[in-house]
Design an enzyme around this catalytic site. Structure first.
Site, PDB file in Angstrom:
ATOM      1  CG  ASP A  19      -1.721   1.209   1.414  1.00 54.13           C
ATOM      2  OD1 ASP A  19      -1.932   1.924   0.411  1.00 54.13           O
ATOM      3  OD2 ASP A  19      -2.169   1.474   2.554  1.00 54.13           O
ATOM      4  CG  ASN A  21      -3.032   5.385  -1.259  1.00 61.20           C
ATOM      5  OD1 ASN A  21      -3.004   4.247  -0.795  1.00 61.20           O
ATOM      6  ND2 ASN A  21      -3.994   5.806  -2.050  1.00 61.20           N
ATOM      7  CG  ASP A  23      -6.008   3.056   0.245  1.00 58.70           C
ATOM      8  OD1 ASP A  23      -5.080   2.227   0.372  1.00 58.70           O
ATOM      9  OD2 ASP A  23      -6.609   3.236  -0.834  1.00 58.70           O
ATOM     10  CG  ASP A  27      -1.286   1.527  -3.794  1.00 60.27           C
ATOM     11  OD1 ASP A  27      -0.073   1.402  -4.032  1.00 60.27           O
ATOM     12  OD2 ASP A  27      -1.728   2.050  -2.743  1.00 60.27           O
ATOM     13  CG  ASP A  96      -5.828 -12.835 -13.803  1.00 58.70           C
ATOM     14  OD1 ASP A  96      -6.674 -13.382 -14.518  1.00 58.70           O
ATOM     15  OD2 ASP A  96      -5.431 -13.296 -12.709  1.00 58.70           O
ATOM     16  CG  ASP A 197     -10.727 -16.050 -13.831  1.00 61.31           C
ATOM     17  OD1 ASP A 197      -9.961 -16.464 -12.952  1.00 61.31           O
ATOM     18  OD2 ASP A 197     -11.959 -15.981 -13.699  1.00 61.31           O
ATOM     19  CD  GLU A 252      -8.393 -20.399 -12.765  1.00 54.16           C
ATOM     20  OE1 GLU A 252      -8.319 -20.679 -11.563  1.00 54.16           O
ATOM     21  OE2 GLU A 252      -9.321 -19.732 -13.240  1.00 54.16           O
ATOM     22  CG  HIS A 325      -5.454 -15.547  -6.508  1.00 55.92           C
ATOM     23  ND1 HIS A 325      -4.882 -16.161  -7.606  1.00 55.92           N
ATOM     24  CD2 HIS A 325      -6.739 -15.301  -6.836  1.00 55.92           C
ATOM     25  CE1 HIS A 325      -5.802 -16.272  -8.550  1.00 55.92           C
ATOM     26  NE2 HIS A 325      -6.933 -15.763  -8.126  1.00 55.92           N
ATOM     27  CG  ASP A 326      -8.209 -18.824  -6.651  1.00 55.64           C
ATOM     28  OD1 ASP A 326      -8.600 -17.746  -6.165  1.00 55.64           O
ATOM     29  OD2 ASP A 326      -8.259 -19.081  -7.867  1.00 55.64           O
TER      30      ASP A 326
HETATM   31  O1  ISL Z   1     -10.836 -21.110  -5.619  1.00 55.99           O
HETATM   32  C1  ISL Z   1     -10.947 -22.257  -6.008  1.00 55.99           C
HETATM   33  C2  ISL Z   1     -10.801 -23.347  -5.082  1.00 55.99           C
HETATM   34  O2  ISL Z   1     -10.777 -22.865  -3.816  1.00 55.99           O
HETATM   35  C3  ISL Z   1     -11.152 -22.569  -7.410  1.00 55.99           C
HETATM   36  O3  ISL Z   1     -12.108 -23.527  -7.586  1.00 55.99           O
HETATM   37  C4  ISL Z   1     -11.478 -21.306  -8.197  1.00 55.99           C
HETATM   38  O4  ISL Z   1     -12.749 -20.845  -7.895  1.00 55.99           O
HETATM   39  C5  ISL Z   1     -11.389 -21.593  -9.663  1.00 55.99           C
HETATM   40  O5  ISL Z   1     -10.119 -22.086  -9.898  1.00 55.99           O
HETATM   41  C6  ISL Z   1     -11.577 -20.336 -10.490  1.00 55.99           C
HETATM   42  O6  ISL Z   1     -10.734 -19.313 -10.049  1.00 55.99           O
HETATM   43  C7  ISL Z   1     -10.645 -18.121 -10.764  1.00 55.99           C
HETATM   44  O7  ISL Z   1     -11.912 -17.564 -11.073  1.00 55.99           O
HETATM   45  C8  ISL Z   1     -12.704 -17.134  -9.967  1.00 55.99           C
HETATM   46  C9  ISL Z   1     -11.938 -16.261  -8.981  1.00 55.99           C
HETATM   47  O8  ISL Z   1     -12.677 -16.106  -7.804  1.00 55.99           O
HETATM   48  C10 ISL Z   1     -10.583 -16.853  -8.660  1.00 55.99           C
HETATM   49  O9  ISL Z   1      -9.865 -16.003  -7.803  1.00 55.99           O
HETATM   50  C11 ISL Z   1      -9.875 -17.093  -9.964  1.00 55.99           C
HETATM   51  O10 ISL Z   1      -8.553 -17.522  -9.806  1.00 55.99           O
HETATM   52  C12 ISL Z   1     -13.868 -16.378 -10.541  1.00 55.99           C
HETATM   53  O11 ISL Z   1     -13.418 -15.398 -11.425  1.00 55.99           O
HETATM   54 CA    CA Z   2      -3.498   2.070  -1.323  1.00 58.32          CA
END
Ligand code: ISL
Ligand code: CA
Length: 547
Positions: A19, A21, A23, A27, A96, A197, A252, A325-326
């Site tokens: 971050d 700034n 908040d 960013d 992405d 995605d 993905e 991140h998932d």
């Molecule tokens: O998060 C998952 C398992 O915990 C996956 O099933 C995930 O939902 C799937 O791989 C799709 O993910 C992608 O599209 C989603 C988004 O929420 C995820 O962050 C992204 O990586 C919807 O756009």
């Molecule tokens: Ca910020």
């Protein structure tokens, strides 16, 4: 070799990186200020999770304008400066993009809701009918049904994710053209590729038939993914967009399996360079999905890696990742985030960077960031976690037990603020961050690891450097040994000129490797300071040997 095969990718979740700034939200200027750090790791490509305008119901995976920067993250001049900074440092940027759905706040969707004869109606998937009679029995990825009702036109619209993420209708050529133009827009700015995605979901099954399975991974692969026109669309996308640029594309692919992977990434296909498959990522999901976990089995994981390597060896290319991140943090999920935190995080780095394919490192894994365990569900932010919680409570689940599952499985495990130093909020932000920092930032942070030559961070740097100096690790042959061994992952990488052995002990036990190595073998990388016998492996020990 093509640049994207040799590349090592670093994934940034902008909301949680830095971050600038105060908040509480990461960013673009924050990322810009850390480019020297990213470059110092030795990575070649940055993958930025979505930074477009979005109401942030799913942290940017619900896009309301594909050509604007999310206000929280900055503006287009911040983006231009970031891209320039990345290129100046000899790195590349992949964006992405979310082609399967938009936000319900996108102007296309708002228009689509207006009337049945609105020109944007067919941008989405509508079914006329009574409110409580759903068009089919499909569940959404984020709990509940995949349909929501709109009173105005007395119709349901399809949303495979949240109701604020309506699915686009790819049958409509206008939708496809819009998406291609958006891609050109970003390529013309100078970006180097896209992560796409859930691109495996864009073609829907004709007639949208009821699912006959209750197992979510089966529903994905049998009903949602690999629709009959997906390859038509991807070939069209390649022809209209990708072939005009020297770019990298990675799709993905929930539901992409060994049987159909080459249709997406086969060299003769003109579709995508790589996909992310989830063979190993859903390995500990039980029949009820991620909140019904079964124990992780290393033998199963090795088999997934082996089968995919074999499948792609001749005419495809793989992406190697263990987290993003998932998913939970790699060291907490596949390693040991207690006593052997340091060793196991390094072992995971060794695996990632010694496999054939393009490795993807998720931010924070290079310093061994771990899962988080908030006391209360109110501290969580992820829509998937929160919906699963509500669903479980409605169904009468025990809250204490379900909380344990949340600690283990929540996507927020990967999304806690990046840990830069031991100051307030781990140096991520002056202010209360949008998602609470993990308490362990005082012990796990970049600053501390910069000053320790044996840190996880410096091990990543060493391993990356080693891969670059030994390109046979990128595209050389791969063979796994003792596949049925429950605690060891042993494999060989080789070319005409060189031979490497990678020995990984995924356990707290001591092991002896039965292999006979030639006298001339040398120990090249080791996650323990003091070497021991070549064939001996201490708890979570990782070795790279060269003949
Ligand atoms: O998060 C998952 C398992 O915990 C996956 O099933 C995930 O939902 C799937 O791989 C799709 O993910 C992608 O599209 C989603 C988004 O929420 C995820 O962050 C992204 O990586 C919807 O756009
Ligand atoms: Ca910020």
């Amino acid at each position: 070799m093509t640049w994207w095969k040799e590349a090592i990718v670093y994934q940034i979740y902008p909301r949680s990186f830095k971050d600038s700034n105060g908040d509480g939200i990461g960013d673009l200027p924050g990322i810009f200020s850390k480019l020297d750090y990213i470059q110092s790791i030795g990575v070649d490509v940055i993958w930025l999770c979505p930074i477009y305008q979005s109401p942030n119901h799913d942290n940017g995976y619900d896009i309301s304008d594909y050509r604007q920067i999310m206000i929280d993250f900055g503006d287009m001049s911040d983006f231009d400066q970031l891209l320039e900074g990345i290129h100046e440092r000899g790195m590349k940027l992949i964006m992405d993009i979310v082609p399967n759905h938009t936000s319900d706040e996108h102007r296309w969707f708002k228009a689509s809701c207006e009337s049945e004869d609105n020109p944007f109606r067919d941008y989405y998937i509508w079914r006329k009918g009574e409110m409580d009679k759903l068009p089919n029995n499909w569940p959404s990825f984020f709990s509940g049904d995949a349909w929501d009702y709109d009173e105005k036109t007395q119709s349901h619209y399809l949303h495979l994710f949240s109701k604020k993420q309506p699915d686009l209708n790819w049958e409509n050529p206008k939708v496809r053209q819009e998406m291609y133009e958006i891609m050109h827009f970003w390529f013309k700015k100078g970006i180097d590729g896209f992560r796409m995605d859930v691109v495996s979901l864009i073609s829907k099954l004709p007639g949208l038939p009821d699912s006959e399975s209750n197992v979510f991974t089966e529903i994905i692969s049998q009903y949602y993914a690999n629709g009959p026109k997906v390859h038509k669309y991807l070939k069209e996308m390649h022809k209209e967009v990708f072939q005009h640029y020297d770019c990298m594309t990675v799709g993905e692919g929930p539901g992409i399996t060994l049987d159909n992977a080459l249709n997406y990434v086969g060299e003769d296909r003109n579709e995508l360079n790589m996909v992310f498959h989830f063979g190993h990522m859903y390995i500990d999901n039980g029949p009820g999905g991620k909140y019904d976990p079964i124990p992780f089995d290393l033998v199963d994981m090795k088999k997934v890696f082996n089968a995919w390597d074999e499948k792609l060896a001749a005419k495809g290319w793989g992406s190697i990742f263990l987290g993003n991140h998932d998913f939970p943090r790699v060291v907490s999920r596949f390693g040991n985030d207690g006593l052997y935190w340091q060793e196991s995080a390094k072992l995971i780095a060794t695996l990632l960077l010694c496999m054939r394919g393009t490795p993807y490192i998720f931010q924070g894994d290079e310093i061994g960031m771990t899962n988080v365990a908030y006391q209360s569900i109110d501290e969580y932010r992820d829509i998937e976690t929160l919906n699963s919680w509500k669903d479980a409570m409605l169904k009468g689940a025990d809250s204490e037990n379900f909380m344990k599952l949340v600690h283990q499985q929540s996507r927020d495990n990967a999304r806690t603020p990046f840990q830069w130093n031991n100051s307030r909020n781990g140096g991520f932000s002056e202010k209360h961050p949008w998602l609470k920092s993990n308490d362990n930032f005082e012990t796990i942070n970049v600053e501390k690891q910069e000053n320790d030559e044996h840190s996880i961070l410096n091990y990543y740097r060493k391993m990356i450097e080693y891969r670059k100096q030994n390109p046979d690790l990128v595209d050389g042959n791969y063979q796994c040994y003792e596949v049925e061994h429950p605690e060891l992952f042993l494999f060989k990488r080789w070319s005409d000129k060189n031979e490497y052995w990678v020995l990984l002990n995924f356990s707290e036990n001591h092991h002896n490797v039965a292999m006979q190595f030639p006298q001339s073998i040398s120990l090249e990388v080791n996650n323990y300071g003091e070497p021991n016998g070549i064939n001996r492996l201490r708890p979570w020990e990782a070795k790279v040997l060269k003949v």
